[in-house]
Structures are given as C-alpha cells and as structure tokens.
Design an enzyme around this catalytic site. Structure first.
Site, PDB file in Angstrom:
ATOM      1  N   GLY A   1     -43.450 -62.195 -29.498  1.00 37.84           N
ATOM      2  CA  GLY A   1     -44.467 -61.288 -28.978  1.00 37.84           C
ATOM      3  C   GLY A   1     -45.364 -60.785 -30.088  1.00 37.84           C
TER       4      GLY A   1
ATOM      5  NE  ARG B   1     -41.893 -62.924 -39.629  1.00 38.29           N
ATOM      6  CZ  ARG B   1     -42.464 -63.981 -39.033  1.00 38.29           C
ATOM      7  NH1 ARG B   1     -42.677 -63.953 -37.714  1.00 38.29           N
ATOM      8  NH2 ARG B   1     -42.796 -65.039 -39.712  1.00 38.29           N
TER       9      ARG B   1
ATOM     10  CG  ASN C   1     -37.576 -61.666 -30.001  1.00 36.95           C
ATOM     11  OD1 ASN C   1     -37.334 -60.481 -29.815  1.00 36.95           O
ATOM     12  ND2 ASN C   1     -38.114 -62.106 -31.140  1.00 36.95           N
TER      13      ASN C   1
ATOM     14  CB  THR D   1     -38.930 -53.728 -36.912  1.00 35.88           C
ATOM     15  OG1 THR D   1     -40.119 -53.144 -36.345  1.00 35.88           O
ATOM     16  CG2 THR D   1     -37.885 -53.883 -35.818  1.00 35.88           C
TER      17      THR D   1
ATOM     18  CG  ASP E   1     -41.376 -67.471 -35.463  1.00 35.79           C
ATOM     19  OD1 ASP E   1     -42.596 -67.343 -35.219  1.00 35.79           O
ATOM     20  OD2 ASP E   1     -40.618 -66.499 -35.621  1.00 35.79           O
TER      21      ASP E   1
ATOM     22  CG  ASP F   1     -48.931 -71.299 -30.744  1.00 36.11           C
ATOM     23  OD1 ASP F   1     -48.544 -70.552 -29.825  1.00 36.11           O
ATOM     24  OD2 ASP F   1     -49.982 -71.113 -31.370  1.00 36.11           O
TER      25      ASP F   1
ATOM     26  CE1 TYR G   1     -45.698 -55.695 -27.293  1.00 39.38           C
ATOM     27  CE2 TYR G   1     -45.171 -53.479 -26.519  1.00 39.38           C
ATOM     28  CZ  TYR G   1     -44.783 -54.670 -27.107  1.00 39.38           C
ATOM     29  OH  TYR G   1     -43.474 -54.839 -27.501  1.00 39.38           O
TER      30      TYR G   1
END
Length: 448
Positions: free
Chosen positions: A290, A220, A288, A389, A241, A264, A353
C-alpha cells in the site's frame, strides 16, 4: 522510534507526575516471544445465564491453567485471563448476571491480562435476545476503555466452542497484545479438508508447515514482520515487492529461507504472473502492499487520487479475482487483506487512502461468503491503527504523540502486532473465521 513517554511512565517519578497531571499512563505490553509464549497466570472461567457451550476442553488447550495454577504466586489473586460465557443471556434482566460475574474480579486481572466475553449471534426472530446480545458489544467496548494497565477486552460471538478454538488461543495469548475492543464472529464448524485440519500437538508451534504464503509489500515494515511471523509458523514465504525494492526483498527472503518475487501489483497481468511463478499454487494470500499520497481533497490532483486507489484497492481486487478464477489459491486457503482505521473512521488529508481502505472492507464483506462456498477459501482483513514504523516516525511530533495516545492502551502498536493477527487469521484452524475486519489499534478512540 522509541516511545520516550512510555519509558517515562514506567519509572516511579514518571508515574507520580503523570498521575498528578491526569496524563495517560500506558503500561508496557507483554508480547509473544519464544521465552514467554503464554500469559503468566491462571484463567478464570465465569458464566452469565445458561449456556450450552462445552468450553472446558477448549480452554484447557489455550496454554493457561485454571486460576490459582499459574506460574506466579499472585495467580490466584490476579488471573491472567477471564472468560465470561454470556451466550445464554437472552433478555435485559439476564444482563445483571454479566455485572455480577465481572464486577468482583475485573480489578484483579493482572497487567497485560485478557478479558474475553463470549456472546451468541443475534436472533432475528427474538428482539429481546438481540437487544441483550447487542448490549454486550457496548459493554465490552466500554470496559476496554476503562480497564487500564495494558489489559484488553474483546467479544466473541459463537455457537460452537471447538470452531472458536484458534480465536480463543489467540485472544488469550500475548500475541493479541494490541487487539482490544473488537467484536469477532466465529461461524459454525464445517467439514475440514486436509489443508485446514487443526494441527496436532506435535506441530502446534509450526501450524503453517507445508503451506506457501505470498506477502505483498514484504520488503520492509509491516509486510516484513508478517512474512517473518508466517515463516516462524512454518510457512514457505514468497516476498513480493516492486522491482525498486529488490535489494530489501531479497534480503528478507534470504533471511527467512523464502523466495523473492519482484512485481508491480498494479500490472494488469499481476495475477497471471504470480500464478506462473508459483506453479504448485499458494495457500495464503496476504495483501499488504500500500501507499499514501496525503493531501486535502481541495489540494489533491487527480494523479495522487488515482495512484492510491490503484495500488491499495484496484490491484487487490484484480489480483484476487485472477488467482481465485485460475485456482492458484488452494482450497482451505486464506486471504488476508490490509485495511486501516482510516477507512473506518476517516482521516483528514487522506480521502484517497480512506476510500481505498474502506473499499478493502467492502471487498471482504462481499467476497467472504462466496469465496468460502465456491473455493473453500476464507477472506478477512486486519485494520491497523497507529503502528510504530519508519513512516509514522516521520510524522510531526505532536501529531505522532496524539496518534500514540488516542487509544485505550495509550501507545502505538508494533508491526509484530499486525503480523500476529494476520497469522491467527491464516491459521489452519481458523476456517470458521470469515468476513471479519479486525482492528489492530489498541482500541482506537476514533471510529467504532
């Protein structure tokens, strides 16, 4: 989510009102599409000082003709792009030539146009040259904040025009619509392997043909856009994913003609599992995946801290090490990791983060020279700013609006903007681009 303010400023009443109130006036950006693959207009090539670069052949292959030869009648008066070769600037006095070259033309650059300044690496043995070339960075970033109308300004430091061709193609195209105020260093050309030779004219539209790309977190959002763009460019895409996203991952993979890999990334043996699933190896590793677990440090329990650092940083380090050690990532390959402007400028409520994304920057800068020397692989990162997003759509209205407007383009970016930047770094001809962290943020007003 639709940017209603951007739509408003595109109307005559909206332009009048925002002008009178002194509000931001974003311009609709021209992005790449199959129907509009190049900027509409001509290219103006200027020089400040003496230059040893042979730019003409490279600029001729960017898809933009000389100013006056564009597809619109306005092309001669409104160039789509301006390239200023300032590699020969070696002292403060020579900086006057930068002003003299751009002052008469900068106002005439077309909406969503490009200004690219070419500089030289700083000479550690000549502090006058280093000062003058460093001055170009401040000049470029300042001009990017004042030029307006969706136009971008970037600085490329180079010594070899041919080695910078993929970078110039990107920056002088609609694909770089949300990249502005960046300083990109392009190294000298090295001997190309079969894997990273410049595509011929026949396959320029699909430069990643024959390559396998693994995109993590690709079910996604930004990851899906990256997978789609790499597939458009010819790559065989593996959509990775977590098992919980199986339905979306398989949907994306089927749509792109790729395969889904449910895994995972925090598993200690994730790298070994990837290598086992791809016995023929991979060419492009796109980190990518996160997560965010926002909370101010004083209120943040340890598990929220640990989970973000584990997904966003530790798994990236662990998996990258394993794939390089096992030789699963082929020579001529590319690693592109996702950082964030939160890791560069910081963000309240995101100490976990921000730490994880700053860690990605450290990974890139340390690993890049060794990975290239030992494995023939480049390592770079993209650092998104405010991107439209589902996650940002859930942000409270006023915070969301601030995020959209606090950049030189006064609007949010799209997942496609991050994807196009990733595709440029993954390009076979981008082997001289290494150790770079490129912000895709519309030149955020926060951070450097």
């Amino acid at each position: 989510m639709a940017d209603r303010y951007l739509r408003l400023t595109g109307t005559a009443p909206g332009r009048f009102l925002t002008r009178r109130l002194g509000l931001p006036q974003p311009a609709a950006l021209t992005r790449w599409s199959a129907e509009r693959p190049a900027l509409d207009g001509g290219l103006l090539h200027l020089t400040a000082g003496r230059s040893a670069l042979d730019l003409a052949p490279v600029l001729a292959r960017t898809g933009i003709g000389p100013a006056g030869s564009g597809r619109t009648e306005r092309a001669a008066d409104a160039p789509a792009a301006v390239v200023l070769d300032a590699t020969g600037v070696r002292d403060v006095e020579a900086l006057a030539a930068v002003h003299a070259a751009l002052h008469p033309v900068v106002r005439s650059v077309a909406s969503s146009g490009r200004v690219v300044v070419l500089g030289a690496p700083l000479d550690p043995a000549d502090h006058h040259q280093a000062a003058a070339q460093q001055a170009l960075e401040g000049f470029t970033r300042s001009l990017g904040k004042e030029i307006g109308r969706g136009r971008t300004v970037n600085l490329v430091r180079l010594t070899d025009a041919a080695a910078a061709e993929s970078t110039l193609r990107f920056l002088l195209s609609p694909k770089s619509a949300y990249v502005s105020g960046q300083v990109i260093e392009v190294g000298a050309a090295r001997e190309a392997s079969a894997a990273d030779r410049e595509p011929t004219d026949a396959d320029q539209d699909r430069p990643l043909s024959g390559r396998t790309a693994l995109v993590t977190g690709a079910a996604r959002g930004i990851g899906e856009a990256v997978a789609e763009t790499l597939a458009r460019d010819g790559a065989r895409v593996v959509v990775l994913d977590v098992p919980q996203a199986e339905q979306d991952a398989r949907r994306v993979a089927e749509r792109l003609g790729g395969t889904a890999l449910l895994l995972d990334m925090t598993f200690a043996d994730a790298g070994a599992r990837i290598a086992e699933a791809l016995p023929d190896g991979l060419d492009l590793l796109i980190h990518n995946a996160g997560i965010t677990r926002d909370r101010r440090l004083v209120n943040m329990p340890a598990e929220r801290w640990i989970s973000v650092l584990e997904v966003n940083l530790a798994s990236v380090l662990r998996t990258t090490d394993a794939l390089l050690k096992d030789g699963a990532l082929k020579r001529g390959g590319r690693i592109v990791a996702t950082a964030s402007i939160a890791g560069l400028a910081g963000n309240a409520g995101q100490t976990n983060y921000g730490a994880s994304k700053a860690g990605v920057v450290g990974l890139v800068r340390s690993l890049a020279p060794r990975a290239l020397d030992e494995h023939g692989v480049t390592v770079n990162a993209v650092a998104p700013g405010f991107i439209e997003t589902k996650m940002t759509a859930a942000v409270p209205l006023f915070i969301r609006e601030a995020g959209r407007r606090m950049n030189s383009l006064a609007q949010g970016g799209l997942p496609a903007d991050v994807a196009e930047t990733t595709a440029w770094l993954a390009h076979p001809a981008s082997g001289a681009v290494n150790g770079q962290v490129v912000r895709v943020c519309g030149q955020s007003l926060l951070g450097a």
